[in-house]
Design a protein around this motif. Structure first.
Motif, PDB file in Angstrom:
ATOM      1  N   MET A  25     116.986  18.553  24.762  1.00  0.00           N
ATOM      2  CA  MET A  25     116.279  19.830  24.728  1.00  0.00           C
ATOM      3  C   MET A  25     117.153  20.999  25.197  1.00  0.00           C
ATOM      4  O   MET A  25     117.236  22.046  24.547  1.00  0.00           O
ATOM      5  CB  MET A  25     115.010  19.765  25.578  1.00  0.00           C
ATOM      6  N   ASN A  26     117.800  20.843  26.341  1.00  0.00           N
ATOM      7  CA  ASN A  26     118.613  21.929  26.889  1.00  0.00           C
ATOM      8  C   ASN A  26     119.784  22.265  25.982  1.00  0.00           C
ATOM      9  O   ASN A  26     120.065  23.440  25.710  1.00  0.00           O
ATOM     10  CB  ASN A  26     119.105  21.542  28.284  1.00  0.00           C
ATOM     11  N   PHE A  27     120.468  21.239  25.493  1.00  0.00           N
ATOM     12  CA  PHE A  27     121.623  21.453  24.624  1.00  0.00           C
ATOM     13  C   PHE A  27     121.205  22.113  23.310  1.00  0.00           C
ATOM     14  O   PHE A  27     121.850  23.053  22.831  1.00  0.00           O
ATOM     15  CB  PHE A  27     122.313  20.117  24.358  1.00  0.00           C
ATOM     16  N   SER A  28     120.103  21.636  22.728  1.00  0.00           N
ATOM     17  CA  SER A  28     119.628  22.230  21.484  1.00  0.00           C
ATOM     18  C   SER A  28     119.236  23.689  21.684  1.00  0.00           C
ATOM     19  O   SER A  28     119.535  24.543  20.839  1.00  0.00           O
ATOM     20  CB  SER A  28     118.425  21.446  20.943  1.00  0.00           C
ATOM     21  N   ALA A  29     118.571  23.975  22.798  1.00  0.00           N
ATOM     22  CA  ALA A  29     118.163  25.356  23.066  1.00  0.00           C
ATOM     23  C   ALA A  29     119.379  26.261  23.249  1.00  0.00           C
ATOM     24  O   ALA A  29     119.455  27.352  22.664  1.00  0.00           O
ATOM     25  CB  ALA A  29     117.269  25.404  24.305  1.00  0.00           C
ATOM     26  N   ASN A  30     120.344  25.815  24.050  1.00  0.00           N
ATOM     27  CA  ASN A  30     121.532  26.636  24.285  1.00  0.00           C
ATOM     28  C   ASN A  30     122.362  26.813  23.016  1.00  0.00           C
ATOM     29  O   ASN A  30     122.890  27.900  22.756  1.00  0.00           O
ATOM     30  CB  ASN A  30     122.393  26.014  25.387  1.00  0.00           C
ATOM     31  N   GLY A  31     122.480  25.743  22.224  1.00  0.00           N
ATOM     32  CA  GLY A  31     123.251  25.844  20.991  1.00  0.00           C
ATOM     33  C   GLY A  31     122.613  26.783  19.988  1.00  0.00           C
ATOM     34  O   GLY A  31     123.301  27.568  19.327  1.00  0.00           O
ATOM     35  N   LEU A  32     121.288  26.708  19.851  1.00  0.00           N
ATOM     36  CA  LEU A  32     120.597  27.602  18.924  1.00  0.00           C
ATOM     37  C   LEU A  32     120.681  29.048  19.399  1.00  0.00           C
ATOM     38  O   LEU A  32     120.871  29.969  18.593  1.00  0.00           O
ATOM     39  CB  LEU A  32     119.142  27.175  18.760  1.00  0.00           C
ATOM     40  N   PRO A  39     114.873  29.434  20.359  1.00  0.00           N
ATOM     41  CA  PRO A  39     114.233  28.117  20.451  1.00  0.00           C
ATOM     42  C   PRO A  39     112.940  28.142  21.259  1.00  0.00           C
ATOM     43  O   PRO A  39     112.791  28.902  22.213  1.00  0.00           O
ATOM     44  CB  PRO A  39     115.291  27.292  21.201  1.00  0.00           C
ATOM     45  N   VAL A  40     111.998  27.307  20.856  1.00  0.00           N
ATOM     46  CA  VAL A  40     110.834  27.032  21.686  1.00  0.00           C
ATOM     47  C   VAL A  40     110.601  25.528  21.636  1.00  0.00           C
ATOM     48  O   VAL A  40     110.665  24.915  20.577  1.00  0.00           O
ATOM     49  CB  VAL A  40     109.584  27.825  21.233  1.00  0.00           C
ATOM     50  N   MET A  41     110.383  24.939  22.802  1.00  0.00           N
ATOM     51  CA  MET A  41     110.163  23.500  22.929  1.00  0.00           C
ATOM     52  C   MET A  41     108.711  23.288  23.355  1.00  0.00           C
ATOM     53  O   MET A  41     108.378  23.467  24.521  1.00  0.00           O
ATOM     54  CB  MET A  41     111.112  22.901  23.966  1.00  0.00           C
ATOM     55  N   ALA A  42     107.849  22.955  22.404  1.00  0.00           N
ATOM     56  CA  ALA A  42     106.424  22.829  22.694  1.00  0.00           C
ATOM     57  C   ALA A  42     105.902  21.544  22.073  1.00  0.00           C
ATOM     58  O   ALA A  42     105.886  21.410  20.847  1.00  0.00           O
ATOM     59  CB  ALA A  42     105.667  24.037  22.158  1.00  0.00           C
ATOM     60  N   LYS A  43     105.447  20.610  22.917  1.00  0.00           N
ATOM     61  CA  LYS A  43     105.013  19.299  22.437  1.00  0.00           C
ATOM     62  C   LYS A  43     103.554  18.994  22.783  1.00  0.00           C
ATOM     63  O   LYS A  43     103.027  17.971  22.375  1.00  0.00           O
ATOM     64  CB  LYS A  43     105.910  18.212  23.031  1.00  0.00           C
ATOM     65  N   GLU A  44     102.901  19.870  23.540  1.00  0.00           N
ATOM     66  CA  GLU A  44     101.521  19.626  23.945  1.00  0.00           C
ATOM     67  C   GLU A  44     100.587  19.727  22.734  1.00  0.00           C
ATOM     68  O   GLU A  44     100.616  20.710  21.991  1.00  0.00           O
ATOM     69  CB  GLU A  44     101.106  20.632  25.021  1.00  0.00           C
ATOM     70  N   MET A  45      99.764  18.708  22.562  1.00  0.00           N
ATOM     71  CA  MET A  45      98.886  18.633  21.410  1.00  0.00           C
ATOM     72  C   MET A  45      98.019  19.884  21.249  1.00  0.00           C
ATOM     73  O   MET A  45      97.778  20.350  20.129  1.00  0.00           O
ATOM     74  CB  MET A  45      97.975  17.402  21.556  1.00  0.00           C
ATOM     75  N   ARG A  46      97.566  20.461  22.370  1.00  0.00           N
ATOM     76  CA  ARG A  46      96.632  21.579  22.290  1.00  0.00           C
ATOM     77  C   ARG A  46      97.277  22.871  21.800  1.00  0.00           C
ATOM     78  O   ARG A  46      96.561  23.827  21.491  1.00  0.00           O
ATOM     79  CB  ARG A  46      95.980  21.810  23.655  1.00  0.00           C
ATOM     80  N   GLU A  47      98.621  22.911  21.733  1.00  0.00           N
ATOM     81  CA  GLU A  47      99.249  24.153  21.294  1.00  0.00           C
ATOM     82  C   GLU A  47     100.199  24.008  20.108  1.00  0.00           C
ATOM     83  O   GLU A  47     100.677  25.009  19.582  1.00  0.00           O
ATOM     84  CB  GLU A  47     100.005  24.809  22.448  1.00  0.00           C
ATOM     85  N   VAL A  48     100.488  22.792  19.676  1.00  0.00           N
ATOM     86  CA  VAL A  48     101.535  22.637  18.664  1.00  0.00           C
ATOM     87  C   VAL A  48     101.185  23.313  17.342  1.00  0.00           C
ATOM     88  O   VAL A  48     102.056  23.899  16.690  1.00  0.00           O
ATOM     89  CB  VAL A  48     101.897  21.155  18.424  1.00  0.00           C
TER      90      VAL A  48
END
Length: 261
Positions: A25-32, A39-48
């Protein structure tokens, strides 16, 4: 490589929604971010679903998938399909276990990805073709061109198979990319970050074959540029230089654009 694709992607500052593995996650966010995306990293079912609806592209990566995360990926993927934004699906390690194969099959039953990207063993596994794998790595040989074309036709999507020579099947043709450096294989998440860069390039107005070719070519040239720096002696020193190179203009990488890539 078409440098206008890189510039247009940066001008867009695309919001890329990731349901990706925890290791990267951190590497992908920094690279993008270095490349010019958001980047946004969101995996919670209630918001995806809501997050996918405001995003410009979606990345689905099963590297550390749990069963409940598969459901979240399907919900996000359906929302992305409804909105019409690109989806990059990375079936990490799908050939390694029956659980991963089951997760991918369920996702593909509900979600139509724009691109499926993986190594030769992963893509071969999706179309029941035998290429030897070990864990999440492809170690065997096979006819990669046929695997790419078969997968593209079966899933009606573009295919990217990464390797020493990357193989792209898109717009009903095969395209090859030979940029890159062996040090990419020695840092965790280099393939996962490529998902993000591909997703960003898919937000541009060009044909998908050009988008994919440019994303892979740029990524490989950035790796080559980083590896040739005088203070790079291995993976640890390569990594920060690679992040720097992802922010460069195409003309800064190895003296410019290679028309034969």
């Amino acid at each position: 490589m078409n440098p206008d694709i890189i510039q247009q992607a940066r001008n867009n500052t695309p919001l890329i929604h990731h349901l990706t593995n925890q290791v990267v996650m951190n590497f992908s966010a920094n690279g993008l971010l270095a490349f010019g995306g958001s980047p946004v990293m969101a995996k919670e079912m209630r918001e995806v679903a809501d997050m996918a609806k405001i995003a410009d592209a979606l990345v689905l990566n099963i590297g550390t998938i749990l069963e409940n995360e598969m459901t979240a990926m399907i919900v996000a993927g359906k929302a992305a399909n409804e909105k019409g934004i690109p989806i990059v699906l990375d079936p990490v390690g799908v050939a390694a276990t029956s659980f991963r194969k089951d997760m991918i099959e369920k996702i593909l039953q509900e979600v139509h990805p724009t691109v499926i990207k993986g190594n030769a063993g992963e893509i071969a596994s999706l179309v029941e073709t035998d290429i030897q794998t070990r864990g999440v790595d492809s170690v065997g040989e096979g006819n990669v061109d046929k695997v790419a074309e078969k997968a593209g036709k079966e899933f009606e999507t573009a295919i990217v198979i990464t390797g020493k020579t990357d193989v792209i099947y898109a717009d009903q043709k095969l395209i090859y990319n030979q940029t890159g450096h062996p040090l990419l294989a020695n840092i965790t998440g280099s393939g996962c970050l490529l998902d993000s860069i591909v997703a960003a390039c898919l937000t541009t107005s060009y044909p998908i074959s050009e988008q994919l070719r440019s994303a892979l070519s740029f990524y490989g040239l950035a790796a080559e540029r980083a590896a040739e720096q005088p203070y790079v002696h291995g993976p640890g020193t390569f990594l920060p230089h690679f992040l720097d190179a992802l922010s460069f203009a195409p003309k800064q990488l190895n003296g410019g654009i290679k028309d034969d890539i």
